[in-house]
Design a protein around this motif. Structure first.
Motif, PDB file in Angstrom:
ATOM      1  N   PHE A 125       0.833  -1.211   0.000  1.00  0.00           N
ATOM      2  CA  PHE A 125       0.000   0.000   0.000  1.00  0.00           C
ATOM      3  C   PHE A 125       0.864   1.256   0.000  1.00  0.00           C
ATOM      4  O   PHE A 125       0.628   2.200  -0.776  1.00  0.00           O
ATOM      5  CB  PHE A 125      -0.930  -0.022   1.212  1.00  0.00           C
ATOM      6  N   THR A 129       1.095   3.737  -3.245  1.00  0.00           N
ATOM      7  CA  THR A 129       0.662   5.114  -3.001  1.00  0.00           C
ATOM      8  C   THR A 129       1.774   6.105  -3.322  1.00  0.00           C
ATOM      9  O   THR A 129       1.536   7.170  -3.933  1.00  0.00           O
ATOM     10  CB  THR A 129       0.220   5.282  -1.536  1.00  0.00           C
ATOM     11  N   ARG A 148      -6.238   3.359  -8.682  1.00  0.00           N
ATOM     12  CA  ARG A 148      -6.780   3.765  -7.378  1.00  0.00           C
ATOM     13  C   ARG A 148      -7.452   2.582  -6.669  1.00  0.00           C
ATOM     14  O   ARG A 148      -7.366   2.463  -5.436  1.00  0.00           O
ATOM     15  CB  ARG A 148      -7.777   4.907  -7.576  1.00  0.00           C
ATOM     16  N   ALA A 149      -8.120   1.735  -7.454  1.00  0.00           N
ATOM     17  CA  ALA A 149      -8.748   0.552  -6.851  1.00  0.00           C
ATOM     18  C   ALA A 149      -7.703  -0.386  -6.261  1.00  0.00           C
ATOM     19  O   ALA A 149      -7.903  -0.954  -5.178  1.00  0.00           O
ATOM     20  CB  ALA A 149      -9.591  -0.176  -7.896  1.00  0.00           C
ATOM     21  N   THR A 152      -6.606   1.143  -3.044  1.00  0.00           N
ATOM     22  CA  THR A 152      -7.660   1.073  -2.025  1.00  0.00           C
ATOM     23  C   THR A 152      -7.787  -0.321  -1.434  1.00  0.00           C
ATOM     24  O   THR A 152      -7.835  -0.496  -0.204  1.00  0.00           O
ATOM     25  CB  THR A 152      -9.002   1.505  -2.620  1.00  0.00           C
ATOM     26  N   PHE A 155      -5.050  -1.361   0.809  1.00  0.00           N
ATOM     27  CA  PHE A 155      -5.261  -0.836   2.159  1.00  0.00           C
ATOM     28  C   PHE A 155      -6.264  -1.695   2.930  1.00  0.00           C
ATOM     29  O   PHE A 155      -6.044  -2.011   4.106  1.00  0.00           O
ATOM     30  CB  PHE A 155      -5.751   0.601   2.062  1.00  0.00           C
TER      31      PHE A 155
END
Length: 226
Positions: A125, A129, A148-149, A152, A155
């Motif tokens: 993550f 990021t 972005r998925a 996400t 995370f």
């Protein structure tokens, strides 16, 4: 040790398999959710994680052209998905395992893998990021939503695998406590150096023979003395 029915948080070996009850177990639900998250991360990076420019047909990773970022996400995603399938099958057959030692090793494997993958998802993550923050907007034609998925659900995977780590630790702790209770030494009682004879008390003491005054038998008369 054989015959460890009920050890490490499972039912006794040889019991009937109840699918509804099995699917309601917290560790099974967390494992299914973790497999779905891993599949989403893997699919997003494989499907839209690579792209090319019109003037250059060579594919590059969408995360700041860093191939390691895509490889890392794909690697931990596919391994996490396969591990979820493996441990899901272990959960199915776990109550049928009667050997406590085998149960212990399986729980330790689950505990170690869950702890490792919780850490790897956290690294993933942070890595994705960081690389996404350095990615230029003009380099992203398509696949921004997939990137972005992937971030996400990486995370979310930290928490889902953290739950699996917690459940595995509880099962291991239950097994250790059951083992300690089964093999606890009984408290030694206070023993006397010499044991007394059974059914003999001080009240039943009788005088030894030849201590009473001899009595003449009835009808016997001593001879007269002259």
């Amino acid at each position: 040790m054989e015959g460890g029915g009920g050890a490490y948080g499972a039912a006794k070996a040889g019991g009937a398999f109840d699918l509804v009850r099995f699917m309601q177990q917290p560790q099974v639900l967390a494992r299914i959710v973790s497999a779905v998250f891993a599949l989403i991360v893997f699919a997003c990076l494989v499907g839209d994680g690579y792209m090319s420019q019109p003037e250059n047909p060579q594919l590059f990773c969408i995360f700041n052209h860093n191939e390691d970022a895509c490889r890392y996400g794909i690697g931990i995603g596919i391994l996490a998905f396969l591990a979820c399938i493996f441990f899901f099958m272990v959960d199915v057959y776990f109550p049928q395992i009667s050997n406590t030692t085998d149960r212990k090793y399986l729980v330790l494997a689950d505990l170690g893998f869950s702890g490792l993958w919780t850490f790897l998802w956290f690294i993933g993550f942070c890595f994705l990021t960081n690389q996404w923050s350095w990615t230029r907007a003009e380099d992203v034609y398509i696949g921004a939503d997939s990137a972005r998925a992937a971030i996400t659900f990486s995370f979310f995977s930290i928490f889902s695998w953290g739950l699996l780590l917690t459940f595995a630790y509880k099962r291991y702790k239950m097994g250790v406590e059951d083992f300690a209770q089964s093999y606890a030494d009984p408290s030694p009682g206070v023993s006397t150096p010499y044991s007394s004879y059974p059914n003999i008390s001080h009240e039943s003491y009788q005088q030894p023979p030849f201590t009473q005054t001899a009595e003449a038998p009835e009808g016997y008369q001593p001879p007269p003395v002259y």
